[in-house]
Design a protein around this motif. Sequence first.
Motif, PDB file in Angstrom:
ATOM      1  N   ARG A 303      17.748  -8.840  -5.308  1.00  8.64           N
ATOM      2  CA  ARG A 303      18.655  -9.731  -6.034  1.00  8.64           C
ATOM      3  C   ARG A 303      20.070  -9.151  -6.061  1.00  8.64           C
ATOM      4  N   CYS A 304      21.001 -10.055  -6.026  1.00  5.20           N
ATOM      5  CA  CYS A 304      22.403  -9.661  -6.043  1.00  5.20           C
ATOM      6  C   CYS A 304      22.762  -9.096  -7.419  1.00  5.20           C
ATOM      7  N   ARG A 305      23.466  -7.959  -7.408  1.00  2.00           N
ATOM      8  CA  ARG A 305      23.856  -7.324  -8.671  1.00  2.00           C
ATOM      9  C   ARG A 305      24.829  -8.207  -9.462  1.00  2.00           C
ATOM     10  N   GLY A 308      22.743 -12.296  -9.634  1.00  2.00           N
ATOM     11  CA  GLY A 308      21.323 -12.270 -10.000  1.00  2.00           C
ATOM     12  C   GLY A 308      20.427 -13.118  -9.137  1.00  2.00           C
ATOM     13  N   GLU A 317      25.054  -3.204   0.690  1.00  2.00           N
ATOM     14  CA  GLU A 317      24.497  -2.158  -0.171  1.00  2.00           C
ATOM     15  C   GLU A 317      25.638  -1.253  -0.607  1.00  2.00           C
ATOM     16  N   SER A 321      23.255  -0.629  -5.416  1.00  2.00           N
ATOM     17  CA  SER A 321      22.803  -1.999  -5.663  1.00  2.00           C
ATOM     18  C   SER A 321      22.973  -2.805  -4.386  1.00  2.00           C
ATOM     19  N   THR A 322      22.441  -4.033  -4.408  1.00  2.00           N
ATOM     20  CA  THR A 322      22.651  -4.969  -3.307  1.00  2.00           C
ATOM     21  C   THR A 322      23.469  -6.151  -3.805  1.00  2.00           C
ATOM     22  N   TRP A 323      24.277  -6.716  -2.883  1.00  3.06           N
ATOM     23  CA  TRP A 323      25.212  -7.776  -3.260  1.00  3.06           C
ATOM     24  C   TRP A 323      25.265  -8.828  -2.148  1.00  3.06           C
ATOM     25  N   GLU A 345      34.347   2.858  -8.355  1.00  6.74           N
ATOM     26  CA  GLU A 345      33.295   2.415  -9.273  1.00  6.74           C
ATOM     27  C   GLU A 345      33.702   2.696 -10.718  1.00  6.74           C
ATOM     28  N   LEU A 349      30.447  -0.987 -11.457  1.00  6.43           N
ATOM     29  CA  LEU A 349      31.000  -2.196 -10.854  1.00  6.43           C
ATOM     30  C   LEU A 349      32.166  -1.826  -9.932  1.00  6.43           C
TER      31      LEU A 349
END
Length: 364
Positions: A303-305, A308, A317, A321-323, A345, A349
């Motif tokens: 799921r996208c950070r 969602g 990546e 996280s993955t986006w 970061e 974020l």
Amino acid sequence: MATDGSLNKLEDGLDSVFVEDERLNYVISPPHGVVTFVAVQVKNVATIWESNSADTVIRAMNRYSDIVRRATRDFRGYEVEAEEESFLVAFQQPLDAVNWSLTVQLAMTDTKWEEELLTCDDCIRVFKSHENGYDVPRLIFCGPRLQMGISKGRVDSVYHYASGHMGYRGTEVYRTRGICRLAQGGQILLNESLWQDLPKDQIAPYVHREVGSFKLEGFDNLTSLTEVLPCALEERARWFGIICAECNKLIKPKEGYVKALGSNWHTDHFRCWQCKKVLNGTYIVKDQKPYCEEDFFQYNAPRCRACGDPITGGFIEALESTWHPDCFVCQRCHKAPTKDDNIFEFNALPYCTECYSTVTYGTT
């Protein structure tokens, strides 16, 4: 092992498969740890009772019990449970369990059953003819037909002090019974993982085939099964046909079916594991379970950070996280970074250089 005329045949013509010696004390320690179980039951015993006199059925059940118990002794088995038409037998060695099963199936076919019993549809004689080019009939079914299931696993032993008998509990007991219920009359089914570990050169003459993966009652995952038969009863396999992995029922010749995941399915029974929609086209497999594309990505895709939602295509990546590519933007100015931009970061974020300085140092 037997001397002085102690080699006996079962009553009314059973070939001399088992050896009996009154001087031999038959004592076996209950298996423990990793145990192989065989569950066996007479197919359609209620119908057999309805179709024959009580005396005939009682004698047949006694003869069946005698065959099972003599084989249990000769192959070092331990009788765990016994009812009128069913047994649960435990073995320390899986090889003994398989050879026991082959022997019992042969013994049941070679027994001279009463003629009244053999008029019942579930006990009639079935012959294989034209063997090696000659018309030499050979029995492949005769008398009550036994369903057999074999499985191996670690179990807990429970000693019953009042009876001095050992019982067992654990998922492997339930799995074995489930395999037995799935077997057809005269069929031996065993867990494929057990089959792979057996020393094949030490098994009595046999034939085998992989029959697919099936959902057993009480288990979520599919169980892969192998069928094994004595060479003399090889023709039985033609009677067992193709079984649907979902409903565990025979797929009739005129019915369509789907071959997938190493098994066969009625066309309307091959469904998405999650939404149960019939899978007529593309599907995705995870952990040996089929999913439609929508549910696979909904429940299994990363799921996208940022938003969602599941990621079904390309992704980035970053920051552990993955986006979605369109979601990986500076959290203050919402601009997507170029390949030359530095990403910083803050609170897990992404921020561009200018916005990072603003949120961390209050500069512009």
